[in-house]
Motif scaffolding. Structure first.
Motif, mmCIF file in Angstrom:
data_model
loop_
_atom_site.group_PDB
_atom_site.id
_atom_site.type_symbol
_atom_site.label_atom_id
_atom_site.label_comp_id
_atom_site.label_asym_id
_atom_site.label_seq_id
_atom_site.Cartn_x
_atom_site.Cartn_y
_atom_site.Cartn_z
ATOM 1 N N ARG A 92 0.847 -1.190 0.000
ATOM 2 C CA ARG A 92 0.000 0.000 0.000
ATOM 3 C C ARG A 92 0.888 1.248 0.000
ATOM 4 O O ARG A 92 1.669 1.456 0.938
ATOM 5 C CB ARG A 92 -0.890 -0.009 1.242
ATOM 6 N N PRO A 93 0.792 2.101 -1.022
ATOM 7 C CA PRO A 93 1.681 3.265 -1.108
ATOM 8 C C PRO A 93 1.327 4.353 -0.090
ATOM 9 O O PRO A 93 0.153 4.580 0.207
ATOM 10 C CB PRO A 93 1.458 3.764 -2.542
ATOM 11 N N GLU A 94 2.345 5.021 0.413
ATOM 12 C CA GLU A 94 2.133 6.099 1.378
ATOM 13 C C GLU A 94 1.331 7.240 0.761
ATOM 14 O O GLU A 94 0.600 7.945 1.465
ATOM 15 C CB GLU A 94 3.475 6.617 1.895
ATOM 16 N N ALA A 95 1.457 7.429 -0.554
ATOM 17 C CA ALA A 95 0.760 8.529 -1.225
ATOM 18 C C ALA A 95 -0.754 8.397 -1.131
ATOM 19 O O ALA A 95 -1.484 9.383 -1.293
ATOM 20 C CB ALA A 95 1.177 8.608 -2.687
ATOM 21 N N MET A 96 -1.247 7.192 -0.832
ATOM 22 C CA MET A 96 -2.694 7.002 -0.689
ATOM 23 C C MET A 96 -3.262 7.757 0.501
ATOM 24 O O MET A 96 -4.479 7.936 0.606
ATOM 25 C CB MET A 96 -3.026 5.510 -0.561
ATOM 26 N N GLU A 97 -2.396 8.206 1.407
ATOM 27 C CA GLU A 97 -2.863 8.968 2.558
ATOM 28 C C GLU A 97 -3.264 10.386 2.160
ATOM 29 O O GLU A 97 -3.977 11.064 2.902
ATOM 30 C CB GLU A 97 -1.766 9.028 3.623
ATOM 31 N N ARG A 98 -2.825 10.820 0.995
ATOM 32 C CA ARG A 98 -3.155 12.167 0.530
ATOM 33 C C ARG A 98 -4.597 12.221 0.033
ATOM 34 O O ARG A 98 -5.131 11.234 -0.486
ATOM 35 C CB ARG A 98 -2.213 12.582 -0.599
ATOM 36 N N ASP B 223 -13.613 7.910 -4.638
ATOM 37 C CA ASP B 223 -14.168 8.924 -3.748
ATOM 38 C C ASP B 223 -13.439 8.827 -2.412
ATOM 39 O O ASP B 223 -13.060 7.738 -1.972
ATOM 40 C CB ASP B 223 -15.667 8.696 -3.557
ATOM 41 N N ARG B 224 -13.239 9.954 -1.784
ATOM 42 C CA ARG B 224 -12.561 9.986 -0.494
ATOM 43 C C ARG B 224 -13.594 9.886 0.620
ATOM 44 O O ARG B 224 -14.493 10.723 0.745
ATOM 45 C CB ARG B 224 -11.784 11.303 -0.352
ATOM 46 N N GLU B 225 -13.484 8.837 1.432
ATOM 47 C CA GLU B 225 -14.379 8.651 2.565
ATOM 48 C C GLU B 225 -13.541 8.668 3.836
ATOM 49 O O GLU B 225 -12.846 7.708 4.137
ATOM 50 C CB GLU B 225 -15.157 7.346 2.440
ATOM 51 N N GLY B 226 -13.613 9.778 4.557
ATOM 52 C CA GLY B 226 -12.771 9.929 5.734
ATOM 53 C C GLY B 226 -11.320 10.002 5.321
ATOM 54 O O GLY B 226 -10.923 10.856 4.537
ATOM 55 N N ALA B 227 -10.511 9.065 5.796
ATOM 56 C CA ALA B 227 -9.088 9.032 5.456
ATOM 57 C C ALA B 227 -8.772 7.945 4.442
ATOM 58 O O ALA B 227 -7.612 7.554 4.281
ATOM 59 C CB ALA B 227 -8.264 8.825 6.727
ATOM 60 N N THR B 228 -9.797 7.447 3.745
ATOM 61 C CA THR B 228 -9.618 6.309 2.847
ATOM 62 C C THR B 228 -10.173 6.591 1.457
ATOM 63 O O THR B 228 -11.220 7.230 1.315
ATOM 64 C CB THR B 228 -10.327 5.063 3.426
ATOM 65 N N TRP B 229 -9.483 6.089 0.433
ATOM 66 C CA TRP B 229 -9.994 6.146 -0.933
ATOM 67 C C TRP B 229 -10.846 4.912 -1.192
ATOM 68 O O TRP B 229 -10.439 3.784 -0.895
ATOM 69 C CB TRP B 229 -8.842 6.194 -1.943
ATOM 70 N N ILE B 230 -12.031 5.117 -1.757
ATOM 71 C CA ILE B 230 -12.947 4.035 -2.092
ATOM 72 C C ILE B 230 -13.210 4.059 -3.597
ATOM 73 O O ILE B 230 -13.450 5.125 -4.176
ATOM 74 C CB ILE B 230 -14.281 4.170 -1.334
ATOM 75 N N VAL B 231 -13.187 2.888 -4.218
ATOM 76 C CA VAL B 231 -13.485 2.781 -5.646
ATOM 77 C C VAL B 231 -14.993 2.644 -5.798
ATOM 78 O O VAL B 231 -15.587 1.679 -5.320
ATOM 79 C CB VAL B 231 -12.769 1.583 -6.280
ATOM 80 N N VAL B 232 -15.625 3.615 -6.449
ATOM 81 C CA VAL B 232 -17.076 3.618 -6.581
ATOM 82 C C VAL B 232 -17.537 3.211 -7.980
ATOM 83 O O VAL B 232 -18.734 3.074 -8.238
ATOM 84 C CB VAL B 232 -17.659 5.006 -6.237
#
Length: 202
Positions: free
Chosen positions: A63-69, A184-193
């Motif tokens: 899991r890449p650190e950039a996903m936190e952005r 879509d960004r849900e809270g601190a997580t990216w979700i594939v919609v």
């Protein structure tokens, strides 16, 4: 180098995924999908002359650190990671990370998970299918579409599915392709919609 463009050769494809995500509404306001993307490698082939060698070890994607952005860079990192998970789940049957990133209305996500569950429930597995990303194009959210759309264009390696007896039951020959994900960004997580896949434009 990734590229974020306002207009591009993939603009129509990105818009198509946006329409899939938005869908259309019935008289009660319930969303209904406009298309159903293919869930995974299911093309039928002739029976092989010899059994498969067995599942090939496939390392779990990092899991890449950039996903936190919560910006474009974060969305692109999430799309790349989800793309890596796509082939990982067919090789291993491990759906934990895939399902954690899959939105409840993502038919692409659900279709792939269902195919993996069917394959491994019968003692099967898949090999191959690695995707080499050559270009990334992104469409930022707008007033009409809240999701970030990311198109990954590259070359997919051939893939094969095998039954519990080692006989080949399906295959894809691979080649140029474009995978498009709506995130879509849900809270601190990216979700594939939403998601789709098509042959890459020349």
């Amino acid at each position: 180098m990734t590229m974020t463009r306002r207009r591009s050769a993939l603009g129509a494809a990105l818009m198509a995924v946006g329409l899939v995500v938005a869908g259309c509404s019935d008289s009660e306001g319930n969303a209904s999908p406009t298309t159903e993307p293919p869930p995974g490698p299911t093309a039928a082939t002739e029976e092989p002359t010899s059994p498969a060698p067995g599942p090939t070890p496939w390392p779990e994607p990092t899991r890449p650190e950039a996903m936190e952005r919560d910006d474009i860079e974060g969305a692109e990192a999430a799309a790349r990671y989800f793309m890596e998970l796509y082939h990982y789940i067919f090789a291993t049957g491990d759906l934990k990370e895939w399902q954690s990133m899959s939105g409840p209305d993502c038919r692409f996500c659900a279709g792939a998970a269902e195919r993996v569950q069917e394959l491994f429930a019968d003692g099967g597995y898949a090999t191959g299918g690695a995707f080499a990303v050559q270009e990334v194009e992104t469409q930022a959210p707008s007033e009409r579409e809240r999701a970030t759309l990311v198109a990954l264009t590259g070359v997919e390696a051939p893939s094969r599915e095998y039954g519990s007896d080692g006989a080949e039951i399906a295959s894809l020959e691979g080649g140029p392709a474009t995978y498009i994900f709506a995130l879509d960004r849900e809270g601190a997580t990216w979700i594939v919609v939403g998601g789709d896949v098509e042959g890459a434009e020349e």
